[in-house]
Design an enzyme around this catalytic site. Structure first.
Site: not given
Ligand code: SAH
Length: 354
Positions: A90, A103, A110, A114, A117, A172, A203, A227-228, A345
């Protein structure tokens, strides 16, 4: 030989190995990455013999759009592309005041796991090649220009040209490090798409040794850390990578990136109602980032069907942002785009896989 994976130096090596002059490589690079050619027959300033040789011995990666969704709200477009082996990735096109932004994905699936995600639910299949990463940008640029007669360098061309790229799709990027670096070199090469390094953002979930290696490359790209969470305990519960490289190490690596490159770094923080959006979180977060040249990007979490996470109200997100501001941390709430399409994503790809 797949020419789409070759930067200008590697392409020159290959073309001269065929007994051709060096400048032919530049011509071919331009055909591929400026004129966005998909077939050697288009390369009319090459001899017929060379074109024939290339069509026998060389390959060009092309991504085929399988589905395109267009947001009725803001014109955001989501692309699902088929790769040469049938795998799906995508990409997203977004139009901002500052330019046209794309993007892209860096892997098929992946393996980072997380919790919030959708991209990681079905696991990891393979890395994308440099040509497949660049191919997403070029396929979208082709779609933008399609059927329109836009002269290179004209005002319309500059308006419709992809100016910004973020590597924030599925995958990633630092888990596909070698290919990422080749891709970045090709994307920003003045002989090709010529996208400014300053307009490129990568990212990462926080693969610490790779963050430091990337810093030592001294590129001018922006690095963003997902970071989250405001402390190690909460982050570990959301992001398995934090068990390997803890939150402090990750932030220290970002500090190293900032100091080595002189680039302000970004921290992405997906706000999850009741999980990481309390006043205590704002306080801990500001302690963590205190004194850094950094920007916090607050993203109301995009709820996915497979999980129960909820997005905070607009007012709650604003309260969190103003608390950060009070503590001296530079933060903005990201404008949400494409909410009416499969914006989060991995959702479009997942629907197709099913
Ligand atoms: N693997 C990389 C890049 C891909 S994800 C990373 O972890 O940064 C891109 C961004 O979207 C990341 O910050 C990820 O944590 C965030 N993300 C993934 N799923 C999401 C969701 N459901 N809501 C908000 N942000 C999300």
């Amino acid at each position: 030989m797949n020419l789409s994976d070759l930067d200008i130096d590697k392409l020159t090596e290959y073309i001269t190995s065929l007994g051709e002059k060096k400048f032919r490589a530049k011509q071919i690079y331009k055909w591929l990455h400026v004129n966005l050619a998909t077939d050697f027959s288009e390369m009319t300033d090459l001899s017929k013999a060379l074109r024939e040789k290339l069509s026998q011995e060389a390959h060009i990666t092309t991504l085929t759009p399988v589905e395109i969704q267009t947001s009725q709200e803001d014109g955001t477009k989501k692309y699902l592309f088929a790769l040469d082996d049938g795998n799906l990735v995508e990409s997203v096109l977004m139009r901002y005041k500052f330019g046209v932004s794309v993007c892209i994905s860096s892997q098929v699936g992946c393996r980072m796991g997380c919790r919030f995600c959708a991209s990681t639910i079905d696991g990891w299949l393979r890395n994308l090649t440099p040509g497949e990463m660049l191919g997403q940008v070029e396929a979208i640029q082709r779609d933008i220009f399609h059927g329109r007669n836009i002269a290179p360098r004209s005002e319309e061309y500059e308006r419709e040209r992809i100016s910004h790229v973020v590597v924030m799709g599925t995958g990633e990027p630092l888990d596909n490090y070698e290919n990422l670096l080749i891709f970045l070199r090709m994307l920003t090469d003045a002989n090709g798409l010529n996208i400014s390094q300053r307009n490129v953002t990568v990212s990462t979930c926080g693969i610490v040794p790779r963050i430091r290696e990337l810093a030592d490359e001294r590129l001018q790209i922006t690095l963003a850390l997902s970071l989250h969470a405001s402390n190690q305990e909460k982050r570990k519960a959301l992001m398995p990578i934090s068990a390997k490289y803890d939150i402090i190490e990750a932030v220290e690596a970002m500090k190293y990136y900032q100091q080595t490159t002189g680039r302000r770094v970004t921290f992405e923080y997906s706000l999850i109602s009741g999980v990481n959006d309390t006043p205590q979180d704002a306080r801990e977060l500001s302690g963590l980032l205190h004194g850094m040249n950094a920007h916090v990007n607050l993203i109301p979490v995009n709820p996915i069907r497979e999980r129960t996470f909820e997005s905070p109200s607009r007012a709650a997100a604003e309260a969190f942002a103003s608390l950060l501001a009070k503590y001296g941390i530079n933060a903005t709430i990201r404008r949400e785009m494409g909410r009416d399409i499969d914006g989060a994503c991995g959702q479009l790809r997942r629907r197709h896989l099913k």
